[in-house]
Design a protein around this motif. Sequence first.
Motif, short mmCIF file in Angstrom:
data_model
loop_
_atom_site.label_atom_id
_atom_site.label_comp_id
_atom_site.label_asym_id
_atom_site.label_seq_id
_atom_site.Cartn_x
_atom_site.Cartn_y
_atom_site.Cartn_z
N THR A 186 7.72 -1.08 -2.87
CA THR A 186 8.31 -2.00 -2.25
C THR A 186 8.10 -3.16 -3.20
O THR A 186 7.06 -3.36 -3.89
CB THR A 186 8.19 -2.26 -0.76
N GLY A 187 9.12 -4.07 -3.12
CA GLY A 187 9.21 -5.43 -3.61
C GLY A 187 7.95 -6.09 -3.31
O GLY A 187 7.27 -6.73 -4.46
N HIS A 188 7.67 -6.28 -2.25
CA HIS A 188 6.48 -7.26 -1.90
C HIS A 188 5.37 -6.50 -2.39
O HIS A 188 4.35 -7.13 -2.91
CB HIS A 188 6.10 -7.16 -0.46
N GLY A 189 5.27 -5.37 -2.29
CA GLY A 189 4.00 -4.44 -2.88
C GLY A 189 3.91 -4.83 -4.40
O GLY A 189 2.69 -5.16 -4.86
N ALA A 190 5.09 -4.79 -4.96
CA ALA A 190 4.88 -5.02 -6.52
C ALA A 190 4.40 -6.27 -6.73
O ALA A 190 3.78 -6.50 -7.90
CB ALA A 190 6.28 -4.56 -7.01
N PHE A 191 4.90 -7.17 -6.13
CA PHE A 191 4.68 -8.63 -6.45
C PHE A 191 3.14 -8.92 -6.31
O PHE A 191 2.53 -9.59 -7.20
CB PHE A 191 5.62 -9.58 -5.75
N ILE A 192 2.82 -8.85 -5.06
CA ILE A 192 1.48 -9.10 -4.70
C ILE A 192 0.45 -8.27 -5.87
O ILE A 192 -0.69 -8.59 -6.30
CB ILE A 192 1.23 -8.69 -3.19
N GLY A 193 0.78 -6.99 -6.02
CA GLY A 193 -0.15 -6.25 -6.83
C GLY A 193 -0.19 -6.73 -8.07
O GLY A 193 -1.31 -6.77 -8.64
N LEU A 194 0.79 -7.20 -8.70
CA LEU A 194 1.12 -7.79 -10.22
C LEU A 194 0.22 -9.14 -10.28
O LEU A 194 -0.54 -9.21 -11.14
CB LEU A 194 2.59 -8.06 -10.43
N VAL A 195 0.52 -9.78 -9.04
CA VAL A 195 -0.46 -11.34 -9.22
C VAL A 195 -1.73 -10.78 -9.10
O VAL A 195 -2.83 -11.52 -9.69
CB VAL A 195 0.09 -12.02 -8.10
N THR B 295 -0.73 -2.38 -4.89
CA THR B 295 0.83 -2.14 -4.64
C THR B 295 1.00 -0.84 -3.78
O THR B 295 1.82 -0.95 -2.83
CB THR B 295 1.38 -1.92 -5.99
N VAL B 296 0.06 0.19 -3.89
CA VAL B 296 0.38 1.10 -2.88
C VAL B 296 0.33 0.97 -1.55
O VAL B 296 0.90 1.27 -0.76
CB VAL B 296 -0.47 2.37 -3.48
N LEU B 297 -0.97 0.20 -1.36
CA LEU B 297 -1.38 -0.20 -0.03
C LEU B 297 -0.41 -1.06 0.54
O LEU B 297 0.02 -0.82 1.93
CB LEU B 297 -2.84 -0.94 0.00
N ILE B 298 0.16 -1.94 0.08
CA ILE B 298 1.14 -3.00 0.53
C ILE B 298 2.50 -2.40 0.62
O ILE B 298 3.08 -2.41 1.49
CB ILE B 298 1.37 -4.23 -0.46
N SER B 299 2.77 -1.32 -0.35
CA SER B 299 4.03 -0.72 -0.18
C SER B 299 3.99 0.22 1.33
O SER B 299 5.16 0.30 1.99
CB SER B 299 4.37 0.44 -1.31
N LEU B 300 2.75 0.69 1.41
CA LEU B 300 2.88 1.55 2.58
C LEU B 300 3.00 0.78 3.95
O LEU B 300 3.43 1.31 4.95
CB LEU B 300 1.54 2.29 2.82
N MET B 301 2.85 -0.53 3.74
CA MET B 301 2.63 -1.30 4.97
C MET B 301 4.08 -2.01 4.90
O MET B 301 4.31 -2.58 6.23
CB MET B 301 1.40 -2.44 4.90
N THR B 302 4.90 -2.13 4.15
CA THR B 302 6.07 -2.72 4.13
C THR B 302 7.46 -1.86 4.01
O THR B 302 7.05 -0.56 3.96
CB THR B 302 6.18 -3.67 2.97
N LYS B 303 8.55 -2.28 4.55
CA LYS B 303 9.54 -1.19 4.68
C LYS B 303 10.22 -1.07 3.30
O LYS B 303 10.67 -1.75 2.61
CB LYS B 303 10.62 -2.13 5.43
N PRO B 304 10.32 0.36 2.89
CA PRO B 304 11.07 0.72 1.59
C PRO B 304 12.50 0.53 1.69
O PRO B 304 13.04 0.44 2.69
CB PRO B 304 10.62 1.99 1.56
N ARG B 305 13.13 0.31 0.60
CA ARG B 305 14.57 0.21 0.41
C ARG B 305 15.05 1.77 0.74
O ARG B 305 14.44 2.76 0.36
CB ARG B 305 15.06 -0.32 -1.03
N PRO B 306 16.46 1.50 1.21
CA PRO B 306 17.07 2.84 1.61
C PRO B 306 17.18 3.48 0.08
O PRO B 306 17.73 3.09 -0.93
CB PRO B 306 18.35 2.61 2.13
N GLU B 307 17.23 5.05 0.00
CA GLU B 307 17.32 5.58 -1.04
C GLU B 307 18.36 5.51 -1.88
O GLU B 307 18.14 5.57 -3.02
CB GLU B 307 16.89 7.18 -0.66
#
Lengths: 85, 605
Positions: free
Chosen positions: B485-494, B549-561
């Motif tokens: 997810t976007g939140h996962g990517a952003f927090i992971g990156l920072v 990124t993996v952890l936060i993605s699992l906790m946030t809502k993914p985009r529809p496929e």
Amino acid sequence: MNLDLRIPMGLLFTIVGGIMTLYGLFTRGSTIYERSAGMNINLIWGLVMLIFGVTMYTLGRRADKRPRAPVVEGATRPLGHGHGH
Amino acid sequence: MNLTFIDWLIMILYFVFVLGIGFALKRFMKTSKDFFQAGRALPAWICGLAFISANLGAQEVIGMGASGAKYGIATSHFYWIGAIPAMIFVGVFMMPFYYGSKARSVPEFLRLRFDEKTRAYNACSFAVMTVFSSGISMYAMARLIQTLHIFDAAFLKMNWPLEWEFHFAIFISAIIVLGYIFLGGLTSAIYNEVLQFFLIVAGFMPLVWVGLKNVGGWSGLKSALPLAYTHSWKGMTNPHDNPLGVEWFALAMGLGFVLSFGYWCTDFLVIQTAMATDTEEAARRVPLIAAIPKMFFPFLVILPGLIAIATPAMMQHAALQTPAGVSTTAALAETAGAPDKGLIPVKVNPTTGKVITDEKGQPLYDYDLAIPNMLLRYFPTGILGLGLTALLASFMSGMAGNVTAFNTVWTYDLYQSYIHKNASDAHYLSVGRWTTVVGILFSIGAAYLATSFNNIMDTLQLVFSFVNAPLFATFLLGMFWKRTTGHGAFIGLVSGTVAAIIHHGLTLPTDAHPGIHGGWIAVIHQYPSEMAQNFWTAIWAFSTNFILTVLISLMTKPRPEPELVGLVYSLTPKPVEHHMEWYARPKVIAVGLIVMVVALNLIFR
């Protein structure tokens, strides 16, 4: 794009190669070649560049006259509809 | 240096052609797509050669020669381990997403795949980086011109003070790069990168040939050098046994995976050339085509460094340069007791004229002069002009690639997205043109910043490495795991960047003092070399980004496929390859490349 890079590049290499070849011819046996292990590197490398330049130029001119091959169906996929904007 | 008319003629001819290409391309620049993306109409071979040339700036040429002189053939790991596998990966697996998603830049891809904040973060850090890289290139070029006294004779004739040489070099390079990008945009930059590629080959091939002949061929070179210089894998099991100070794991993981994939697969500086091709299959072929010459570049840029060491010092010509114009004989005389380094001069303090030594009293060597001194030692007038032109060309195209990447990211990702939406295409075209001017002015500013604070550039490069190190994890997860997810990517990156900073602050290379080299928080671990520290910083940054990124993605809502079609591997139809000849298929080329690179490593093991 309508300018084939091989044409200006071929020209540059032809001119520079030509200059080096001529300079090499005029300086045969000169002491300046003591550095380059006794080889007349201007003459030798000038000729190499000259041949490369003429080849590139000819290829570029020839391709300029030929029409391009048509794009194969399905090779470029229609993507990128998914994003929301 | 004694340049004659013929050398000048060759150099001037090159500049005439460079600007001429810009003028010839001007009439094709009708839309912003023509200017920023070369109309997406260039053939794969041109973009392939530009793909490696964009990276082959002069710091690379000078730096690889220097490192060849310092570490020997082990430097080729930066090519065989640190580039080829990543280039294969980006061509076979990632290019379909960059090209097929219709994104116009790498930050724009991040917005399509993730969200606005990830894009903005990447676009801003990238824009700052390109401007400074271009400025560093400019600074290095002006310094080299000054050190080699290229303009001395001309300046004396004109009665201008010699101190102006530096400013003159900056001015000239700025005007030329500005001219050809303003006129021809990315096409101009790519064409000049290809021209530079051929000039480097034409200028360095005879250098290696003559140099090798002089030291008695490959066998003569081997016998003149220590064993580790001609064997790239010797002592790689223990970091203390090889000149790089790195063990094989850090080399493979840090350089071969994290750093190299982070650069070749995500840096818009190189990706922009592949995205300028006319079809997706051509775009996939670009990095694969580039990998072939890249594999053999060590013989052109690293080998001269080795030859420079092996060339007997007594044969040194009086015209060879030492830093800041201190006389060669003085510099050499002082090193009488020190190990013989062939054509490599010692570092001299420009104000006192004394040789600079380390803590043990050993003189420090100026390895950056390996390539320039090789040119001066082996090239007579005539071909010397060609060699210098090749060097200058690589400085210019190093700047140009950065400037066009800055243009695109600024105009599309920052200006069009956040400052002025929905303007006409002609408006963005002219914004792009004028951004070139701004980009060049910033570069000049950065170059002068480097002259007044030498440490600023080291610090900035360090900061960039912190920003870049975690990047690949974001792209890897984004393209190959649909759950990201976007939140996962952003927090992971920072967090990855923060991890890099903390790791650097806690570790130190053995022979360094706490400060810019690390250990500025506390020293809890010491690395045998700075290179080992860099590689491990990257490994830590990547892992932190990946896990978070993996952890936060699992906790946030993914985009529809359905939204992710064309952006994620598992949801995208595989590229059609059946119409290509078997040898033209990307996967077949990839296997061929792997076989070749393994063979090279076995030959020079």
